[in-house]
Write an enzyme that holds these catalytic residues in place. Sequence first.
Site, PDB file in Angstrom:
ATOM      1  N   THR A  43       0.839  -1.191   0.000  1.00 48.56           N
ATOM      2  CA  THR A  43       0.000   0.000   0.000  1.00 48.56           C
ATOM      3  C   THR A  43       0.878   1.247   0.000  1.00 48.56           C
ATOM      4  O   THR A  43       2.105   1.144  -0.112  1.00 48.56           O
ATOM      5  CB  THR A  43      -1.020  -0.054   1.169  1.00 48.56           C
ATOM      6  OG1 THR A  43      -1.960   1.002   0.995  1.00 48.56           O
ATOM      7  CG2 THR A  43      -0.363   0.051   2.532  1.00 48.56           C
ATOM      8  N   LYS A  47       3.491   1.390  -3.633  1.00 41.44           N
ATOM      9  CA  LYS A  47       2.904   0.744  -4.810  1.00 41.44           C
ATOM     10  C   LYS A  47       3.666   1.004  -6.116  1.00 41.44           C
ATOM     11  O   LYS A  47       3.728   0.144  -6.980  1.00 41.44           O
ATOM     12  CB  LYS A  47       1.460   1.208  -4.997  1.00 41.44           C
ATOM     13  CG  LYS A  47       0.479   0.622  -3.998  1.00 41.44           C
ATOM     14  CD  LYS A  47      -0.900   1.214  -4.289  1.00 41.44           C
ATOM     15  CE  LYS A  47      -1.997   0.465  -3.621  1.00 41.44           C
ATOM     16  NZ  LYS A  47      -3.323   0.919  -4.071  1.00 41.44           N
ATOM     17  N   ASN A  68      -0.207  -3.646  -6.321  1.00 34.53           N
ATOM     18  CA  ASN A  68      -0.753  -3.798  -4.955  1.00 34.53           C
ATOM     19  C   ASN A  68      -0.666  -5.235  -4.462  1.00 34.53           C
ATOM     20  O   ASN A  68      -0.982  -5.520  -3.314  1.00 34.53           O
ATOM     21  CB  ASN A  68      -2.195  -3.273  -4.856  1.00 34.53           C
ATOM     22  CG  ASN A  68      -3.211  -4.219  -5.473  1.00 34.53           C
ATOM     23  OD1 ASN A  68      -2.875  -5.064  -6.287  1.00 34.53           O
ATOM     24  ND2 ASN A  68      -4.469  -4.078  -5.091  1.00 34.53           N
ATOM     25  N   ASP A  83      -6.746  -3.502  -8.175  1.00 34.04           N
ATOM     26  CA  ASP A  83      -7.718  -2.440  -7.849  1.00 34.04           C
ATOM     27  C   ASP A  83      -8.787  -2.286  -8.938  1.00 34.04           C
ATOM     28  O   ASP A  83      -9.954  -2.045  -8.643  1.00 34.04           O
ATOM     29  CB  ASP A  83      -7.006  -1.099  -7.647  1.00 34.04           C
ATOM     30  CG  ASP A  83      -6.340  -1.008  -6.279  1.00 34.04           C
ATOM     31  OD1 ASP A  83      -6.749  -1.747  -5.369  1.00 34.04           O
ATOM     32  OD2 ASP A  83      -5.405  -0.207  -6.137  1.00 34.04           O
ATOM     33  N   GLY A 109      -5.823  10.802  -8.965  1.00 32.34           N
ATOM     34  CA  GLY A 109      -4.720  10.244  -8.187  1.00 32.34           C
ATOM     35  C   GLY A 109      -4.561   8.755  -8.453  1.00 32.34           C
ATOM     36  O   GLY A 109      -4.986   8.240  -9.499  1.00 32.34           O
ATOM     37  N   ALA A 111      -5.929   5.954  -7.081  1.00 33.80           N
ATOM     38  CA  ALA A 111      -7.137   5.127  -7.239  1.00 33.80           C
ATOM     39  C   ALA A 111      -7.809   5.435  -8.575  1.00 33.80           C
ATOM     40  O   ALA A 111      -8.299   4.528  -9.253  1.00 33.80           O
ATOM     41  CB  ALA A 111      -8.095   5.390  -6.086  1.00 33.80           C
ATOM     42  N   ARG A 131      -9.093  18.686  -9.413  1.00 34.88           N
ATOM     43  CA  ARG A 131      -8.768  20.011  -8.868  1.00 34.88           C
ATOM     44  C   ARG A 131      -7.552  20.592  -9.606  1.00 34.88           C
ATOM     45  O   ARG A 131      -7.583  21.700 -10.067  1.00 34.88           O
ATOM     46  CB  ARG A 131      -8.462  19.809  -7.377  1.00 34.88           C
ATOM     47  CG  ARG A 131      -8.175  21.042  -6.606  1.00 34.88           C
ATOM     48  CD  ARG A 131      -8.052  20.714  -5.145  1.00 34.88           C
ATOM     49  NE  ARG A 131      -7.017  19.700  -4.863  1.00 34.88           N
ATOM     50  CZ  ARG A 131      -6.707  19.272  -3.657  1.00 34.88           C
ATOM     51  NH1 ARG A 131      -7.364  19.732  -2.609  1.00 34.88           N
ATOM     52  NH2 ARG A 131      -5.768  18.364  -3.480  1.00 34.88           N
ATOM     53  N   LEU A 205     -15.602   5.624  -3.703  1.00 38.26           N
ATOM     54  CA  LEU A 205     -14.588   4.640  -3.298  1.00 38.26           C
ATOM     55  C   LEU A 205     -14.357   4.617  -1.795  1.00 38.26           C
ATOM     56  O   LEU A 205     -13.750   3.689  -1.254  1.00 38.26           O
ATOM     57  CB  LEU A 205     -13.253   4.942  -4.013  1.00 38.26           C
ATOM     58  CG  LEU A 205     -12.990   4.166  -5.306  1.00 38.26           C
ATOM     59  CD1 LEU A 205     -14.134   4.314  -6.281  1.00 38.26           C
ATOM     60  CD2 LEU A 205     -11.688   4.592  -5.948  1.00 38.26           C
TER      61      LEU A 205
HETATM   62  P1  NAP Z   1      -4.392  10.260  -4.081  1.00 35.89           P
HETATM   63  O1  NAP Z   1      -3.495   9.538  -5.007  1.00 35.89           O
HETATM   64  O2  NAP Z   1      -3.812  11.154  -3.043  1.00 35.89           O
HETATM   65  O3  NAP Z   1      -5.418  11.130  -4.999  1.00 35.89           O
HETATM   66  C1  NAP Z   1      -6.351  11.976  -4.416  1.00 35.89           C
HETATM   67  C2  NAP Z   1      -7.160  12.696  -5.494  1.00 35.89           C
HETATM   68  O4  NAP Z   1      -8.190  13.437  -4.834  1.00 35.89           O
HETATM   69  C3  NAP Z   1      -6.369  13.697  -6.323  1.00 35.89           C
HETATM   70  O5  NAP Z   1      -6.892  13.707  -7.629  1.00 35.89           O
HETATM   71  C4  NAP Z   1      -6.662  15.023  -5.612  1.00 35.89           C
HETATM   72  O6  NAP Z   1      -6.652  16.139  -6.473  1.00 35.89           O
HETATM   73  C5  NAP Z   1      -8.081  14.808  -5.173  1.00 35.89           C
HETATM   74  N1  NAP Z   1      -8.415  15.615  -3.995  1.00 35.89           N
HETATM   75  C6  NAP Z   1      -7.860  15.513  -2.749  1.00 35.89           C
HETATM   76  N2  NAP Z   1      -8.420  16.421  -1.923  1.00 35.89           N
HETATM   77  C7  NAP Z   1      -9.330  17.113  -2.667  1.00 35.89           C
HETATM   78  C8  NAP Z   1     -10.225  18.185  -2.381  1.00 35.89           C
HETATM   79  N3  NAP Z   1     -10.290  18.731  -1.148  1.00 35.89           N
HETATM   80  N4  NAP Z   1     -11.033  18.637  -3.373  1.00 35.89           N
HETATM   81  C9  NAP Z   1     -10.972  18.082  -4.608  1.00 35.89           C
HETATM   82  N5  NAP Z   1     -10.134  17.076  -4.940  1.00 35.89           N
HETATM   83  C10 NAP Z   1      -9.340  16.590  -3.983  1.00 35.89           C
HETATM   84  O7  NAP Z   1      -5.339   9.254  -3.268  1.00 35.89           O
HETATM   85  P2  NAP Z   1      -5.835   7.786  -3.745  1.00 35.89           P
HETATM   86  O8  NAP Z   1      -4.843   6.771  -3.322  1.00 35.89           O
HETATM   87  O9  NAP Z   1      -6.208   7.884  -5.176  1.00 35.89           O
HETATM   88  O10 NAP Z   1      -7.126   7.569  -2.804  1.00 35.89           O
HETATM   89  C11 NAP Z   1      -8.277   8.367  -2.976  1.00 35.89           C
HETATM   90  C12 NAP Z   1      -9.471   7.808  -2.193  1.00 35.89           C
HETATM   91  O11 NAP Z   1      -9.844   6.526  -2.702  1.00 35.89           O
HETATM   92  C13 NAP Z   1      -9.235   7.613  -0.685  1.00 35.89           C
HETATM   93  O12 NAP Z   1     -10.412   7.997  -0.015  1.00 35.89           O
HETATM   94  C14 NAP Z   1      -9.029   6.114  -0.552  1.00 35.89           C
HETATM   95  O13 NAP Z   1      -9.419   5.629   0.730  1.00 35.89           O
HETATM   96  C15 NAP Z   1      -9.995   5.608  -1.631  1.00 35.89           C
HETATM   97  N6  NAP Z   1      -9.636   4.243  -2.123  1.00 35.89           N
HETATM   98  C16 NAP Z   1     -10.539   3.232  -1.919  1.00 35.89           C
HETATM   99  C17 NAP Z   1     -10.255   1.960  -2.375  1.00 35.89           C
HETATM  100  C18 NAP Z   1     -11.243   0.846  -2.141  1.00 35.89           C
HETATM  101  O14 NAP Z   1     -10.869  -0.332  -2.291  1.00 35.89           O
HETATM  102  N7  NAP Z   1     -12.477   1.138  -1.821  1.00 35.89           N
HETATM  103  C19 NAP Z   1      -9.051   1.704  -3.057  1.00 35.89           C
HETATM  104  C20 NAP Z   1      -8.150   2.775  -3.266  1.00 35.89           C
HETATM  105  C21 NAP Z   1      -8.464   4.041  -2.783  1.00 35.89           C
HETATM  106  P3  NAP Z   1      -5.270  16.881  -6.890  1.00 35.89           P
HETATM  107  O15 NAP Z   1      -4.643  16.006  -7.934  1.00 35.89           O
HETATM  108  O16 NAP Z   1      -5.714  18.193  -7.409  1.00 35.89           O
HETATM  109  O17 NAP Z   1      -4.442  16.958  -5.622  1.00 35.89           O
END
Ligand code: NAP
Length: 268
Positions: A43, A47, A68, A83, A109, A111, A131, A205
């Site tokens: 994680t 990754k 992963n 994923d 990002g 995910a 964003r 998610l």
């Molecule tokens: P990440 O790589 O940090 O990406 C986050 C994304 O969200 C980026 O595009 C970021 O935009 C955007 N963002 C963050 N804060 C924001 C805000 N206040 N307003 C608008 N956009 C915002 O994170 P990730 O690993 O992709 O994970 C994202 C989410 O998915 C988490 O909640 C995680 O728990 C969930 N997830 C769930 C699973 C599942 O199995 N259910 C699997 C993976 C992830 P910028 O690019 O502009 O910063």
Amino acid sequence: MHNAAIAALGLHYVYIPFSVQPAELGVAIRSIRALGIVGVNLTIPHKERALAYLDEVAPEALEIGAVNTVHFSEGRLVGYNTDGEGFLAPLRERSIPVKGLQAFVLGAGGASRSVVYALVRAGAGVTIANRRPERAAALAEAVNGATGTKSAAWLPLDAYDEVAKRLARADMLVNTTPVGMHPHEDEAPPVPVDLIHKGMIVYDLIYNPMETRLLAAAKRQGAVAINGVDMLVGQGAASLRIWTGLEAPIDAMRQAVLEGLRSAKSEV
Ligand code: NAP
């Protein structure tokens, strides 16, 4: 989730956490071979960097640029990314056809990469709104290049008129941002919820809380709401299949996740 599956399958395995510092990642991955570990999940923040230490990387993990799941098999360390499969599993379980679907994906990002590749590979059209728009543009370009399609488009998240127009035509809204995740449940969803329409599939998610503000609004407005629990279980089930070659006991795994989430909540 994995120990519940191991118990249900009657296997002599155990799934345990290792807290690995980034500087030790190479040593940790080489230890899988030395210790004869069947497999591991990786994680954040490992990754992407893990790819460099593996003997082989499956095509979907190469495409996404992140691993992963690692399987140590026949003396080789092989990396996978489950994923995307996990993301599609709840859609399959609900008999929602992905081919031809128009999806609007919030976030660009880690995910989001898995989600967008899985959707496009399954025949959907995708608009990515982020964003920082340059990240959405880069992801759309990479996906179109890799798939030889023009299935992915992008928008800045704050381009309200265009976002509203695209959402009105979308069959599915996917939130891949952490907005609304514990402990920030009260944060306003990344898009105004009045843009959700009846019959739309709204897939968040996030799994903690199980009902985000976005999903609560989706239910009120007659949309189909899907939270992140089934994706979490789906990616875990896919990892377990890789390690064991066995069909995963999904219900036991989901039950364990739900119990874990409930006990985490009662501890708060
Ligand atoms: P990440 O790589 O940090 O990406 C986050 C994304 O969200 C980026 O595009 C970021 O935009 C955007 N963002 C963050 N804060 C924001 C805000 N206040 N307003 C608008 N956009 C915002 O994170 P990730 O690993 O992709 O994970 C994202 C989410 O998915 C988490 O909640 C995680 O728990 C969930 N997830 C769930 C699973 C599942 O199995 N259910 C699997 C993976 C992830 P910028 O690019 O502009 O910063």
